[in-house]
Design a protein around this motif. Structure first.
Motif, PDB file in Angstrom:
ATOM      1  N   VAL A 113      -5.407   3.410   6.801  1.00  0.00           N
ATOM      2  CA  VAL A 113      -5.245   2.071   6.932  1.00  0.00           C
ATOM      3  C   VAL A 113      -4.758   1.867   8.725  1.00  0.00           C
ATOM      4  CG1 VAL A 113      -3.991   1.552   4.701  1.00  0.00           C
ATOM      5  CG2 VAL A 113      -2.404   2.335   6.517  1.00  0.00           C
ATOM      6  N   SER A 114      -5.111   0.648   9.077  1.00  0.00           N
ATOM      7  CA  SER A 114      -4.890   0.330  10.551  1.00  0.00           C
ATOM      8  C   SER A 114      -3.729  -0.311  10.694  1.00  0.00           C
ATOM      9  CB  SER A 114      -6.015  -0.424  11.042  1.00  0.00           C
ATOM     10  OG  SER A 114      -5.897  -0.595  12.299  1.00  0.00           O
ATOM     11  N   LEU A 115      -2.751   0.105  11.576  1.00  0.00           N
ATOM     12  CA  LEU A 115      -1.425  -0.486  11.829  1.00  0.00           C
ATOM     13  C   LEU A 115      -1.559  -1.395  13.284  1.00  0.00           C
ATOM     14  CD1 LEU A 115       1.332  -0.188  10.872  1.00  0.00           C
ATOM     15  CD2 LEU A 115       1.717   1.335  12.776  1.00  0.00           C
ATOM     16  N   GLU A 116      -1.862  -2.815  12.984  1.00  0.00           N
ATOM     17  CA  GLU A 116      -2.003  -3.620  14.086  1.00  0.00           C
ATOM     18  C   GLU A 116      -3.272  -3.662  14.882  1.00  0.00           C
ATOM     19  OE1 GLU A 116       0.514  -6.209  15.845  1.00  0.00           O
ATOM     20  OE2 GLU A 116       1.463  -5.944  13.786  1.00  0.00           O
ATOM     21  N   LYS A 117      -4.377  -3.275  14.027  1.00  0.00           N
ATOM     22  CA  LYS A 117      -5.693  -2.896  14.551  1.00  0.00           C
ATOM     23  C   LYS A 117      -5.563  -1.658  15.533  1.00  0.00           C
ATOM     24  CE  LYS A 117      -7.649  -7.322  13.839  1.00  0.00           C
ATOM     25  NZ  LYS A 117      -8.362  -8.537  14.438  1.00  0.00           N
ATOM     26  N   LYS A 118      -4.528  -0.735  15.804  1.00  0.00           N
ATOM     27  CA  LYS A 118      -4.429  -0.144  16.999  1.00  0.00           C
ATOM     28  C   LYS A 118      -4.245   1.456  16.637  1.00  0.00           C
ATOM     29  CE  LYS A 118      -2.001  -3.549  19.866  1.00  0.00           C
ATOM     30  NZ  LYS A 118      -2.105  -4.781  18.656  1.00  0.00           N
ATOM     31  N   TYR A 119      -3.790   1.681  15.544  1.00  0.00           N
ATOM     32  CA  TYR A 119      -3.289   3.043  15.006  1.00  0.00           C
ATOM     33  C   TYR A 119      -3.945   3.237  13.618  1.00  0.00           C
ATOM     34  CZ  TYR A 119      -0.304   2.402  19.094  1.00  0.00           C
ATOM     35  OH  TYR A 119       0.067   2.030  20.500  1.00  0.00           O
ATOM     36  N   ASP A 120      -4.630   4.510  13.324  1.00  0.00           N
ATOM     37  CA  ASP A 120      -5.073   4.673  12.190  1.00  0.00           C
ATOM     38  C   ASP A 120      -4.067   5.475  11.620  1.00  0.00           C
ATOM     39  OD1 ASP A 120      -7.433   3.220  12.388  1.00  0.00           O
ATOM     40  OD2 ASP A 120      -8.429   4.937  12.953  1.00  0.00           O
ATOM     41  N   MET A 121      -3.524   5.274  10.211  1.00  0.00           N
ATOM     42  CA  MET A 121      -2.497   5.903   9.492  1.00  0.00           C
ATOM     43  C   MET A 121      -3.053   6.505   8.228  1.00  0.00           C
ATOM     44  SD  MET A 121       0.023   5.287  11.766  1.00  0.00           S
ATOM     45  CE  MET A 121       1.637   5.428  10.954  1.00  0.00           C
ATOM     46  N   LYS A 122      -2.871   7.763   7.851  1.00  0.00           N
ATOM     47  CA  LYS A 122      -3.186   8.259   6.607  1.00  0.00           C
ATOM     48  C   LYS A 122      -2.226   8.022   5.699  1.00  0.00           C
ATOM     49  CE  LYS A 122      -4.604  12.523   4.466  1.00  0.00           C
ATOM     50  NZ  LYS A 122      -4.723  14.123   4.654  1.00  0.00           N
ATOM     51  N   VAL A 123      -2.670   7.480   4.552  1.00  0.00           N
ATOM     52  CA  VAL A 123      -1.664   7.413   3.488  1.00  0.00           C
ATOM     53  C   VAL A 123      -1.424   8.444   2.766  1.00  0.00           C
ATOM     54  CG1 VAL A 123      -1.367   5.927   1.220  1.00  0.00           C
ATOM     55  CG2 VAL A 123      -2.548   4.913   3.054  1.00  0.00           C
ATOM     56  N   VAL A 124       0.020   8.760   2.704  1.00  0.00           N
ATOM     57  CA  VAL A 124       0.126  10.270   2.148  1.00  0.00           C
ATOM     58  C   VAL A 124       1.152  10.029   0.874  1.00  0.00           C
ATOM     59  CG1 VAL A 124      -0.019  11.349   4.225  1.00  0.00           C
ATOM     60  CG2 VAL A 124       2.450  10.484   3.612  1.00  0.00           C
ATOM     61  N   GLY A 125       1.384   8.642   0.518  1.00  0.00           N
ATOM     62  CA  GLY A 125       2.383   8.511  -0.626  1.00  0.00           C
ATOM     63  C   GLY A 125       2.392   6.993  -1.052  1.00  0.00           C
ATOM     64  N   ILE A 126       2.581   6.903  -2.228  1.00  0.00           N
ATOM     65  CA  ILE A 126       2.887   5.578  -2.854  1.00  0.00           C
ATOM     66  C   ILE A 126       4.294   5.542  -3.311  1.00  0.00           C
ATOM     67  CG2 ILE A 126       2.126   3.462  -4.182  1.00  0.00           C
ATOM     68  CD1 ILE A 126       0.108   4.643  -1.945  1.00  0.00           C
ATOM     69  N   PHE A 127       5.297   4.790  -2.905  1.00  0.00           N
ATOM     70  CA  PHE A 127       6.385   4.592  -3.720  1.00  0.00           C
ATOM     71  C   PHE A 127       6.887   3.573  -4.462  1.00  0.00           C
ATOM     72  CE2 PHE A 127       6.896   3.510   0.699  1.00  0.00           C
ATOM     73  CZ  PHE A 127       7.822   2.166   0.423  1.00  0.00           C
ATOM     74  N   ARG A 128       7.470   3.463  -5.432  1.00  0.00           N
ATOM     75  CA  ARG A 128       7.803   2.270  -6.326  1.00  0.00           C
ATOM     76  C   ARG A 128       8.806   1.275  -5.542  1.00  0.00           C
ATOM     77  NH1 ARG A 128       6.639   3.061 -11.463  1.00  0.00           N
ATOM     78  NH2 ARG A 128       6.663   5.104 -12.417  1.00  0.00           N
ATOM     79  N   ASP A 129       8.547   0.222  -5.672  1.00  0.00           N
ATOM     80  CA  ASP A 129       9.123  -1.029  -5.116  1.00  0.00           C
ATOM     81  C   ASP A 129      10.724  -0.719  -5.256  1.00  0.00           C
ATOM     82  OD1 ASP A 129       6.918  -2.129  -4.425  1.00  0.00           O
ATOM     83  OD2 ASP A 129       6.681  -3.658  -5.645  1.00  0.00           O
ATOM     84  N   LEU A 130      11.294  -1.215  -4.132  1.00  0.00           N
ATOM     85  CA  LEU A 130      12.979  -0.999  -4.322  1.00  0.00           C
ATOM     86  C   LEU A 130      13.485  -2.079  -4.818  1.00  0.00           C
ATOM     87  CD1 LEU A 130      12.448   1.698  -2.360  1.00  0.00           C
ATOM     88  CD2 LEU A 130      14.475   1.044  -1.221  1.00  0.00           C
ATOM     89  N   PRO A 131      14.693  -2.305  -5.441  1.00  0.00           N
ATOM     90  CA  PRO A 131      15.274  -3.299  -5.969  1.00  0.00           C
ATOM     91  C   PRO A 131      15.592  -4.214  -5.020  1.00  0.00           C
ATOM     92  CG  PRO A 131      16.607  -1.487  -6.900  1.00  0.00           C
ATOM     93  CD  PRO A 131      15.494  -0.877  -5.620  1.00  0.00           C
ATOM     94  N   ASP A 132      15.853  -5.666  -5.575  1.00  0.00           N
ATOM     95  CA  ASP A 132      15.930  -6.615  -4.689  1.00  0.00           C
ATOM     96  C   ASP A 132      17.331  -6.475  -3.628  1.00  0.00           C
ATOM     97  OD1 ASP A 132      15.625  -9.479  -3.674  1.00  0.00           O
ATOM     98  OD2 ASP A 132      17.374 -10.039  -4.661  1.00  0.00           O
ATOM     99  N   ASN A 133      18.188  -5.830  -4.234  1.00  0.00           N
ATOM    100  CA  ASN A 133      19.470  -5.739  -3.770  1.00  0.00           C
ATOM    101  C   ASN A 133      19.512  -4.440  -2.894  1.00  0.00           C
ATOM    102  OD1 ASN A 133      19.560  -4.347  -6.017  1.00  0.00           O
ATOM    103  ND2 ASN A 133      21.857  -5.022  -6.477  1.00  0.00           N
ATOM    104  N   SER A 134      18.421  -4.244  -1.985  1.00  0.00           N
ATOM    105  CA  SER A 134      18.376  -2.868  -1.020  1.00  0.00           C
ATOM    106  C   SER A 134      18.584  -3.364   0.353  1.00  0.00           C
ATOM    107  CB  SER A 134      17.346  -2.148  -1.390  1.00  0.00           C
ATOM    108  OG  SER A 134      17.077  -1.673  -2.821  1.00  0.00           O
TER     109      SER A 134
END
Length: 787
Positions: free
Chosen positions: A171-192
Motif C-alpha cells: 500500500v502507498s502512504l501519502e503516494k510517497k512510501y510503499d509499505m508492505k502489509v505484514v498483518g491484519i488486526f481486529r478493530d479495537l473497541p470504541d472505548n480505546s
C-alpha cells in the motif's frame, strides 16, 4: 406461605389493572433511564480495559517544573524518543517500554486513483504488541520490526482490498512510501484511547523523517510502559522523575507515570471530565428517586382503599407479620415486573442515546452481568422501601379503626411522607429544567461568542507536500485570479483544526524561566486572511527581509504573561526573535480552555512538508470555490493527496462543542423523561385525592362553593409544595451550573429561573386541571352517592 402471598399479590395486581399499569410503567421509565445512564458511566470508566495487562500499563509523561502554563499544559503526554532507552537501561521495574508516534499521514492507497482516508494511524516499535493487546487475524506481529512494514485494521483492509488477500500486498502512504502489509488486526473497541486504522513500523521513521528511538530532539512521541507485577507505581515515579537532569537544556523536564485508567479521564489531574460523569450519575439517581417516590406515594395512597381488606383478614386470623409480608411481596413483584419492562425500554432507546452521545454502548447479559445484578438488587430495594411504610401503617391498626377509617381522616393534614416525596419530585424536576435551559443558553453563547477571528467562508486543507518547486506566493496569486476567492494563507496550524506547542524564555524574565506558548508559522497574509485584529505594531511584510528569521507577532495574553508594558521591540526565545506586532487574543484551541500565549513566526515561501492552506471565499460560493481549489492543487501537487474542508464545520465539530452538545441533548432527553414521570405521579395522586374527597366536594357544593372554589381548593396544596421545592431547586441548580468547568462560560441568567418556575407551574396545571375540573363541576348528588 410465600406461594400464597405470590398468588394473592398477582390477583391484586390483575384486579386493579389501571393502578398497576401506572405503577409498573412509571417505575419502568425510571429504571430504564437509570440503566442507560449506568451503562454510559460504565462505558466511560472502562476505557482501554480491552488490554489484558491494563492494570500494569502506564503512559510516561513530561512535567515542566519551571514553566508557566495554563490548564495543566505544564504536563505533556509526549516525551522524547530516547526516553524508552534511558528507562530500560536504568530501571529493572519495567517489563517492557514502547515508543509510538502519531502518523502525519492520512491517506493510504493501492492505486493513485483510490485514496482512502485514515482517521488515525501510528508508527510503533517492536515492543508495542507486548504492552497492548491486539488480535491478529492474519500475519504476525514480529514482522513489524522491518522498515516500511504496516499492519492494517480489518476495516481499513476491507476498504483497500475489498476482495481480501491483503497480506503481503503493498500500500502507498501519502503516494510517497510503499509499505508492505505484514498483518491484519481486529478493530479495537470504541472505548480505546489508541484506536489506529494502521500501524507502521517505527523503524520506517528513521528513513522517512530521521526519527529514531535514540533521538533526544524529537519530543512528539508517546512512551508507554508495562510495569512488572507487584511494582509500586509511586516509587517508580520518584525514581524516574529526574532522568533528564544530566541533559543540557532538559533539566526541567521531569518524568511521571500516568496509569492507563486516567489517560482518557484525567491525565493532567484536573478531573474536569469527572464532573460530566458525576452530572450523569446524579441525573440517573434523580430519575430513580423520582420513579421510586411516585411508586411509594401511589402505594401509600392506595393503602387506605384496602382498609376493609386488611380488617377482614385480621378478623379471619391473619397476623401482623402476615399482613406485613403480603404488602412487601406485592410491591417487590411490581418492582421486578417494572425492571423487566425497563430493560426492554432501555434496549429500544440505546440506539437513540448512542446517537446523542456518539458512543457504541450495548447491553448484553454476558458483558453486563454484574450491572444487571445490581439493578435487580436496586429494584428489590425500591419494592421493599415502597411497601414498608404502608405495611407497617396498615398492619398496626385495630380492626375497628380500619372499618371506621378514622385514622385516615385524622392524619390527612398531618401526614408528611407524601408531601416530602412530592417536594422532592418537584425539586428534581425544577433542577433539571433549570440546568437544561442554562446549558442550552451556554451552547448558544459559545456559537455567538466573538472568537477574535472570522471563521466564516474559510476553506482549508492540511497536507504533506513532497518535493515541489512552487512557492506559496505564486500559488496564492494564481488562485486569487479566480472570481469568488478573496484571500489565502499558509500556516502550520489554524484555529480549531490544529495547534502547536512549545516553551520560550523572554526579555525581563529569568534565564531558566519558561512560558508554555502556542507556536505557529504563518505566511504574510495569515492575520488578514483569518480576520485577526492587529492591536499594536505591524504585521509581517515582504518589505522587511529580516521578518523571515528574526521577527514574530504575539497575542495579548503573551504580553500580559511576559509582563511587558511596551512589547514592540522586546526579545524572546534566547533573543532570537523580536516582537514587531501584537494581535488581539483569538481562540485557536477550543472553547473550553483559556487562551494561552501565542507566538507567530513567518513561514518560508517555499512549500515542503506538512502545511495548512486556508482560503477565504465569497459567501454562497463555497461549492464552486472548492472545485477551483481542487483543480489548482491537483495541478500543482499531483503526487500529494489532500481534501478541502470548511472551517465553520470544524468549529461545530470541535471536541468541546461536541461534548457540550452531547451533554445538553442528554440532559434534555432525561429531563423529558423526568417530567413525564412527574406527570404520571402527579396524575395518580390527584386522582386519589379527588376520589378520597368526593363526599367533601359534594357537601361543599351544596353549601354554596363554586366550581372555581373547588378547583382552587384541590390545586392549592400542590402549588404550596411547589413553593418549597423552588426554595430547594433554585440555589442547587445555580450552584451546580456555576461549578461546571470551562472558561468561556455564560453565568446563570435570572430569567431562566423565572421561566423554569413558569414551566413547572404549567406542567402542574396541565396535569391536575382535568381531574380537578371534573370533580369541581360534578353533580353534588352523584358525589354524595359515591359511597
Amino acid at each position: 406461605m410465600f406461594g400464597t402471598f405470590w398468588k394473592i399479590s398477582v390477583r391484586n395486581i390483575l384486579k386493579h389493572k389501571t393502578y398497576s399499569a401506572i405503577n409498573i410503567f412509571g417505575l419502568a421509565l425510571g429504571f430504564s433511564a437509570f440503566i442507560i445512564i449506568g451503562l454510559f458511566i460504565l462505558h466511560e470508566l472502562s476505557w482501554d480495559k480491552s488490554n489484558e495487562k491494563y492494570d500494569r500499563i502506564y503512559r510516561i509523561q513530561r512535567y515542566f517544573s519551571n514553566a508557566h502554563a495554563f490548564d495543566g499544559n505544564e504536563i505533556s503526554p509526549h516525551t522524547r524518543a530516547i526516553t524508552a532507552q534511558l528507562l530500560e537501561k536504568q530501571y529493572p521495574e519495567f517489563e517492557k517500554i514502547t515508543v509510538i508516534q502519531s502518523s502525519w499521514a492520512k491517506y493510504l492507497s493501492v492505486n493513485p486513483e483510490n485514496q482512502v482516508f485514515a482517521e488515525t494511524g501510528i508508527f510503533a516499535d517492536s515492543c508495542y504488541f507486548d504492552v497492548f493487546t491486539y488480535r491478529f487475524v492474519e500475519g504476525q506481529r514480529g514482522s513489524m520490526n522491518d522498515p516500511f512494514s504496516i499492519a492494517l485494521s480489518e476495516t481499513m483492509a476491507k476498504k483497500l482490498f475489498p476482495d481480501g488477500n491483503a497480506l503481503g500486498k503493498t500500500v502507498s502512504l501519502e503516494k510517497k512510501y510503499d509499505m508492505k502489509v505484514v498483518g491484519i488486526f481486529r478493530d479495537l473497541p470504541d472505548n480505546s484511547t489508541i484506536k489506529p486504522d494502521f500501524i507502521g513500523s517505527f523503524n520506517s521513521l528513521a528513513l522517512i523523517s530521521n526519527t529514531r528511538r535514540n533521538s533526544t530532539y524529537s519530543g512528539d512521541v508517546m512512551t508507554f510502559a508495562l510495569l512488572k507485577p507487584g511494582v509500586d507505581e509511586k516509587n517508580v515515579t520518584k525514581k524516574i522523575s529526574k532522568t533528564f537532569a544530566g541533559f543540557r537544556g532538559l533539566e526541567y523536564e521531569e518524568l511521571q507515570l500516568c496509569p492507563m485508567s486516567k489517560v482518557y479521564l484525567d491525565y493532567n489531574g484536573h478531573g474536569q471530565y469527572y464532573f460530566v460523569l458525576i452530572l450523569y450519575g446524579l441525573i440517573g439517581l434523580f430519575i430513580l428517586i423520582m420513579a421510586a417516590s411516585n411508586y411509594i406515594n401511589m402505594v401509600t395512597a392506595n393503602a387506605s382503599n384496602r382498609r376493609k381488606e386488611v380488617a377482614v383478614k385480621k378478623v379471619n386470623g391473619s397476623s401482623r407479620l402476615d399482613l406485613f409480608n403480603q404488602f412487601l411481596c406485592e410491591t417487590v413483584i411490581v418492582s421486578l415486573l417494572a425492571l423487566v419492562l425497563a430493560f426492554l425500554i432501555a434496549k429500544a432507546f440505546l440506539p437513540l442515546f448512542n446517537h446523542i452521545v456518539e458512543k457504541q454502548i450495548v447491553l448484553t447479559l454476558s458483558h453486563d452481568l454484574n450491572f444487571i445484578g445490581l439493578t435487580i438488587l436496586i429494584s428489590v430495594a425500591v419494592g421493599l422501601l415502597s411497601g414498608i411504610y404502608p405495611a407497617l401503617f396498615m398492619s398496626s391498626h385495630k380492626i375497628v379503626e380500619l372499618f371506621k377509617r378514622e385514622f385516615f381522616v385524622k392524619g390527612r393534614d398531618s401526614f408528611s411522607l407524601k408531601k416530602a416525596l412530592v417536594v422532592s419530585q418537584f425539586s428534581i424536576s425544577v433542577f433539571l429544567i433549570l440546568f437544561t435551559l442554562s446549558f442550552s443558553m451556554q451552547i448558544r453563547y459559545l456559537f455567538r461568542k466573538d472568537l477574535g477571528f472570522n471563521k466564516e467562508n474559510i476553506l482549508y486543507t492540511q497536507m504533506t507536500v513532497s518535493n515541489s518547486n512552487a512557492t506559496f506566493s505564486q500559488l496564492r496569486n494564481k488562485i486569487l485570479t479566480h472570481p469568488g476567492i478573496v484571500d489565502g494563507s499558509m500556516s502550520k496550524h489554524i484555529p480549531f483544526v490544529s495547534f502547536g506547542g512549545g516553551m520560550t524564555n523572554f526579555e525581563g524574565g529569568r534565564k531558566d524561566e519558561l512560558v508554555v506558548c502556542r507556536f505557529n508559522q504563518v505566511s504574510h497574509d495569515f492575520v488578514k486572511n483569518m480576520g485577526i485584529k492587529l492591536v499594536a505594531g505591524r504585521d509581517f511584510s515582504p518589505d522587511f527581509q529580516g521578518d523571515a528569521e528574526q521577527s514574530c507577532l504575539i497575542n495579548e495574553t503573551a504580553v500580559r504573561n511576559f509582563g511587558w508594558d511596551n512589547p514592540i521591540g522586546k526579545r524572546l526565545n534566547d533573543n532570537k526573535l523580536t516582537v514587531v506586532g501584537v494581535v488581539q487574543d483569538y481562540i485557536y484551541k477550543d472553547m473550553h480552555n483559556a487562551i494561552e500565549p501565542a507566538i507567530l513566526t513567518l513561514a518560508p515561501n517555499t512549500i515542503k512538508g506538512t502545511w495548512t492552506f486556508a482560503f477565504r471565499v465569497e459567501p454562497h460560493n463555497t461549492a464552486h470555490a472548492m472545485n477551483i481549489l481542487k483543480q489548482e492543487f491537483e495541478s500543482v501537487f499531483p503526487n500529494d493527496p489532500f481534501e478541502f474542508h470548511d472551517l465553520p464545520t470544524s468549529f461545530a465539530t470541535d471536541n468541546t462543542i461536541k461534548v457540550y452538545k452531547a451533554v445538553n441533548r442528554t440532559v434534555l432527553f432525561f429531563t423529558v423523561f423526568n417530567i413525564f414521570l412527574a406527570m404520571i405521579g402527579l396524575l395518580g395522586l390527584v386522582s386519589y385525592t379527588v376520589a378520597r374527597r368526593t363526599k367533601e366536594i359534594g357537601v361543599r357544593k351544596i353549601n354554596g362553593s363554586t366550581a372555581s372554589n373547588i378547583f382552587f381548593m384541590l390545586s392549592k396544596e400542590y402549588f404550596v409544595l411547589l413553593g418549597f421545592s423552588l426554595l430547594i431547586a433554585f440555589p442547587t441548580a445555580w450552584w451546580a451550573y456555576e461549578q461546571m468547568p470551562g472558561v468561556n462560560k455564560l453565568h446563570a441568567q435570572p430569567w431562566i429561573f423565572a421561566f423554569g418556575a413558569f414551566i413547572i407551574c404549567l406542567i402542574i396545571i396541565i396535569t391536575t386541571s382535568w381531574q380537578t375540573y371534573k370533580a369541581a363541576t360534578r353533580n353534588p348528588v352523584e358525589a354524595l352517592r359515591y359511597e
